[in-house]
Scaffold this active site. Structure first.
Site, PDB file in Angstrom:
ATOM      1  N   VAL A 203      -4.616  -6.268 -20.720  1.00 40.49           N
ATOM      2  CA  VAL A 203      -3.674  -6.253 -19.594  1.00 40.49           C
ATOM      3  C   VAL A 203      -2.722  -5.069 -19.771  1.00 40.49           C
ATOM      4  CG1 VAL A 203      -1.821  -7.523 -18.433  1.00 40.49           C
ATOM      5  CG2 VAL A 203      -3.830  -8.743 -19.274  1.00 40.49           C
ATOM      6  N   ASP A 204      -2.843  -4.075 -18.892  1.00 33.98           N
ATOM      7  CA  ASP A 204      -1.956  -2.899 -18.909  1.00 33.98           C
ATOM      8  C   ASP A 204      -1.986  -2.190 -20.261  1.00 33.98           C
ATOM      9  OD1 ASP A 204      -1.181  -3.621 -16.279  1.00 33.98           O
ATOM     10  OD2 ASP A 204       0.336  -4.984 -17.066  1.00 33.98           O
TER      11      ASP A 204
ATOM     12  N   HIS B 102       1.483   1.196 -13.170  1.00 30.16           N
ATOM     13  CA  HIS B 102       2.243   0.027 -13.603  1.00 30.16           C
ATOM     14  C   HIS B 102       3.736   0.364 -13.567  1.00 30.16           C
ATOM     15  CE1 HIS B 102       2.969  -3.729 -15.663  1.00 30.16           C
ATOM     16  NE2 HIS B 102       3.878  -3.069 -16.369  1.00 30.16           N
TER      17      HIS B 102
ATOM     18  N   ALA C 235       9.417   6.789  -7.826  1.00 27.72           N
ATOM     19  CA  ALA C 235       8.843   7.579  -8.930  1.00 27.72           C
ATOM     20  C   ALA C 235       7.319   7.443  -8.943  1.00 27.72           C
ATOM     21  CB  ALA C 235       9.434   7.109 -10.258  1.00 27.72           C
TER      22      ALA C 235
ATOM     23  N   GLY D 282       0.784  -1.238   0.000  1.00 23.81           N
ATOM     24  CA  GLY D 282       0.000   0.000   0.000  1.00 23.81           C
ATOM     25  C   GLY D 282       0.808   1.277   0.000  1.00 23.81           C
ATOM     26  N   SER D 283       2.056   1.233  -0.492  1.00 22.52           N
ATOM     27  CA  SER D 283       2.843   2.470  -0.462  1.00 22.52           C
ATOM     28  C   SER D 283       2.283   3.517  -1.428  1.00 22.52           C
ATOM     29  CB  SER D 283       4.320   2.189  -0.752  1.00 22.52           C
ATOM     30  OG  SER D 283       4.502   1.785  -2.082  1.00 22.52           O
ATOM     31  N   ASN D 284       1.723   3.092  -2.541  1.00 21.65           N
ATOM     32  CA  ASN D 284       1.098   4.071  -3.444  1.00 21.65           C
ATOM     33  C   ASN D 284      -0.167   4.666  -2.828  1.00 21.65           C
ATOM     34  OD1 ASN D 284       2.418   4.446  -6.210  1.00 21.65           O
ATOM     35  ND2 ASN D 284       2.607   2.244  -5.828  1.00 21.65           N
TER      36      ASN D 284
ATOM     37  N   MET E 140      -3.686  -6.892  -7.779  1.00 23.11           N
ATOM     38  CA  MET E 140      -3.024  -7.871  -8.640  1.00 23.11           C
ATOM     39  C   MET E 140      -3.995  -8.833  -9.317  1.00 23.11           C
ATOM     40  SD  MET E 140      -0.180  -6.496  -8.431  1.00 23.11           S
ATOM     41  CE  MET E 140       1.007  -7.544  -9.263  1.00 23.11           C
TER      42      MET E 140
ATOM     43  N   HIS F  50       9.486   2.531  -7.533  1.00 24.88           N
ATOM     44  CA  HIS F  50       8.481   2.780  -6.497  1.00 24.88           C
ATOM     45  C   HIS F  50       8.483   4.261  -6.090  1.00 24.88           C
ATOM     46  CE1 HIS F  50       6.725  -0.986  -4.561  1.00 24.88           C
ATOM     47  NE2 HIS F  50       5.788  -0.074  -4.531  1.00 24.88           N
TER      48      HIS F  50
HETATM   49  C1  GAR Z   1       3.467  -0.982  -7.485  1.00 28.02           C
HETATM   50  O1  GAR Z   1       4.819  -0.995  -7.858  1.00 28.02           O
HETATM   51  C2  GAR Z   1       2.589  -1.068  -8.712  1.00 28.02           C
HETATM   52  O2  GAR Z   1       3.159  -0.433  -9.822  1.00 28.02           O
HETATM   53  C3  GAR Z   1       2.489  -2.541  -8.938  1.00 28.02           C
HETATM   54  O3  GAR Z   1       2.373  -3.070  -7.640  1.00 28.02           O
HETATM   55  C4  GAR Z   1       3.105  -2.263  -6.728  1.00 28.02           C
HETATM   56  C5  GAR Z   1       2.245  -1.997  -5.515  1.00 28.02           C
HETATM   57  O4  GAR Z   1       3.004  -1.433  -4.493  1.00 28.02           O
HETATM   58  N1  GAR Z   1       1.371  -2.858  -9.737  1.00 28.02           N
HETATM   59  C6  GAR Z   1       1.397  -3.776 -10.714  1.00 28.02           C
HETATM   60  O5  GAR Z   1       2.381  -4.434 -10.975  1.00 28.02           O
HETATM   61  C7  GAR Z   1       0.097  -3.953 -11.457  1.00 28.02           C
HETATM   62  N2  GAR Z   1       0.282  -4.730 -12.637  1.00 28.02           N
HETATM   63  P1  GAR Z   1       2.298  -0.759  -3.246  1.00 28.02           P
HETATM   64  O6  GAR Z   1       1.324  -1.773  -2.661  1.00 28.02           O
HETATM   65  O7  GAR Z   1       3.419  -0.469  -2.305  1.00 28.02           O
HETATM   66  O8  GAR Z   1       1.596   0.488  -3.724  1.00 28.02           O
END
Ligand code: GAR
Length: 209
Positions: free
Chosen positions: A151-152, A116, A180, A17-19, A97, A178
């Protein structure tokens, strides 16, 4: 999107969940004019749910059902119902995911965004930072895009580059991507919340002031 109430976002994630945390911090700092209406996860002990609860935000686990990469029909309906009950304007995928299918996409058409960890259309799918490293590109990065049935593959809202350094490992490159992401995602969601974004087919552009 309704214009007469605060812009409401629903965040879906499967991981740490950092985003989500970057988005919540931007909301708290006033740089992202939105309310986080609900946080949902398909993983009962996901970090994203704990981070949301720490912030006093509504957070809910919804069991995904028997499939590994998509939601079972009942689960998909439960996600849609929870997001509708929270009256969200935008669904923000932050490390969710699972691939979303027809009914979910139809319920929030043009209102689902994802982040992504590569410069799409390069390296869709899983572990994109590792794909980039193994391929030998010198620049990679992250992409915020609308979600469509592929997909993406949806229209690109924003991208941020990250150089691949000679001594990078998958781990060090992933960390910089991450970092960025934590800048790019709140910026893109803020532009959507301010309704500054215009979609012209695959081209997503900033409206002129
Ligand atoms: C992020 O790096 C995001 O880009 C990736 O999962 C990570 C989640 O990190 N998403 C994908 O790969 C989707 N295809 P987070 O839980 O720390 O936000």
């Amino acid at each position: 999107m309704a214009n007469n109430h605060p812009f409401r976002i629903g965040v879906l994630g499967s991981g740490k969940g950092s985003n989500f945390a970057a988005i919540a911090s931007a909301v708290a700092a006033g740089t992202l004019p939105a309310e986080i209406a609900i946080v949902l996860s398909d993983v009962a002990d996901a970090g994203i749910l704990a981070l949301a609860r720490e912030r006093g935000l509504p957070a809910q686990f919804i069991a995904p059902g028997k499939f590994r990469t998509k939601l079972e029909e009942d689960a998909e309906r439960a996600f849609v119902n929870a997001l509708n009950a929270a009256q969200v304007d935008l669904v923000v995928l932050a490390g969710f995911m699972r691939v979303l299918k027809g009914d979910f996409l139809r319920a929030f058409e043009g209102r689902i965004v994802n982040i992504h960890p590569s410069l799409l259309p390069s390296f869709p799918g899983l572990a994109s930072w590792k794909q980039a490293l193994d391929y030998g590109v010198k620049v990679t990065g992250c992409t915020v895009h609308f979600v469509d049935a592929g997909v993406d593959s949806g229209a690109i809202i924003g991208q941020q580059t990250v150089p691949v350094l000679d001594h990078d490992t998958a781990e060090t490159l992933h960390q910089r991507i991450h970092a960025a992401e934590h800048e790019l995602y709140p910026r893109c969601v803020a532009a959507l919340a301010r309704r500054e974004i215009l979609v012209q087919g695959r081209r997503v552009i900033r409206k002129l002031p």
